[in-house]
Motif scaffolding. Structure first.
Motif, short mmCIF file in Angstrom:
data_model
loop_
_atom_site.label_atom_id
_atom_site.label_comp_id
_atom_site.label_asym_id
_atom_site.label_seq_id
_atom_site.Cartn_x
_atom_site.Cartn_y
_atom_site.Cartn_z
N ALA A 127 -1.25 0.76 -5.22
CA ALA A 127 -1.65 -0.08 -4.09
C ALA A 127 -2.15 -1.44 -4.56
N TRP A 130 0.48 -4.35 -4.27
CA TRP A 130 1.01 -4.85 -3.00
C TRP A 130 0.70 -6.33 -2.78
N SER A 131 -0.53 -6.74 -3.06
CA SER A 131 -0.92 -8.14 -2.81
C SER A 131 -0.10 -9.09 -3.67
N ASP A 134 3.37 -9.32 -2.22
CA ASP A 134 3.33 -10.07 -0.97
C ASP A 134 3.24 -11.57 -1.23
N LEU A 164 6.10 1.16 -3.18
CA LEU A 164 5.94 -0.30 -3.13
C LEU A 164 6.86 -0.96 -2.11
N ASP A 165 7.72 -0.16 -1.46
CA ASP A 165 8.67 -0.68 -0.48
C ASP A 165 9.50 -1.82 -1.09
#
Length: 210
Positions: A127, A130-131, A134, A164-165
Motif C-alpha cells: 500500500a 500507491w502514492s 499515483d 497495485l492495479d
C-alpha cells in the motif's frame, strides 16, 4: 536495507569515469519508507553516492509508519544521488527520494526533467507504493515497479499487479537492492521500457503511393 553503509560496497568494481558524456539521463527512484531506495542507489552507483540520511527520532514516531521495519534507524531527508554509465555517450543520474508523506513536497522538484522512474516496493507493505504510482501517473512519467526481496513470503507477479492495479504495459520485476547486478537489471528494464514507449510515440512514415 536503506541503512547499509556505503563503504561496504567493494571499491575495485568502480571504474574510471569518462570526463564527458553526450547525454545525462535523469532517473528517480521512489517508494515507501524503508523499501531500499538508498541501498539501490549505493549498490549500482559508480561514484561514491551522495546520501542525506539522518537518524530517526521520537519526533517522527507519530507520523512515520514503521510497521514491519521496526529495526530501521535512519531515513533520507532530501535525496540520494548516484551515477552509472550506460555507454561512452550516455549516463544515468539516479535520484532516490524520501518515502514519507511529510517529504512529498520535494517530489515535484525532483520529478522535473525526469526521463523515467523506478517504484521500489516492499511486498509486505504494498500500500505504501500507491502514492508514488499515483504521482508518477499524474506527471505522465514512465515507470517500472521493482519488488525488493526482504526474505518474506513470495508473491506472484499476478498478485502484485492486482494489488497495485498495474496497467499491463508497466513492467514488474523482482530484485535484491543490495546486489549491483540485480539493481542494474532493474535499470535495464526501465531503459528498455522507455525505448519501447518512445518507439510507440514515433509518427508512422506514410506509405509511398504507387
Amino acid at each position: 536495507m536503506d541503512s547499509v553503509a556505503s563503504d561496504a560496497v567493494p571499491g575495485p568494481r568502480r571504474r574510471p569515469l569518462h570526463s564527458t558524456a553526450d547525454n545525462g539521463l535523469k532517473i528517480v527512484i521512489v517508494g515507501g519508507l524503508g523499501v531500499g531506495k538508498t541501498t539501490l542507489v549505493r549498490s549500482v552507483s559508480e561514484i561514491r553516492p551522495l546520501n542525506t540520511e539522518e537518524t530517526m527520532t521520537q519526533a517522527g514516531a507519530a507520523v512515520d509508519d514503521t510497521d514491519q521495519i521496526a529495526s530501521k534507524t535512519t531515513t533520507t531527508v532530501a535525496f540520494d544521488f548516484g551515477r552509472i554509465t550506460l555507454d561512452a555517450h550516455n549516463v544515468l543520474y539516479l535520484f532516490g527520494v524520501p518515502g514519507q508523506e511529510r517529504f512529498w513536497f520535494l517530489w515535484d522538484r525532483l520529478f522535473s526533467g525526469t526521463l523515467g522512474a523506478v517504484v521500489l516496493a516492499d511486498t509486505r507493505r504494498l500500500a505504501d507504493s500507491w502514492s508514488a504510482i499515483d504521482r508518477l501517473e499524474h506527471h505522465g512519467t514512465p515507470f517500472v515497479v521493482a519488488c525488493n526481496d526482504f526474505g518474506g513470503p513470495r508473491h506472484t507477479p499476478e498478485q502484485v499487479r492486482a494489488a497495485l492495479d498495474l496497467p499491463p504495459g508497466v513492467p514488474l520485476v523482482f530484485c535484491d537492492a543490495r546486489s549491483r547486478e540485480s539493481g542494474k537489471q532493474v535499470l535495464i528494464s526501465l531503459v528498455q521500457h522507455l525505448q519501447t514507449a518512445a518507439r510507440s510515440h514515433q509518427p508512422k512514415t506514410p506509405e509511398a503511393t504507387p
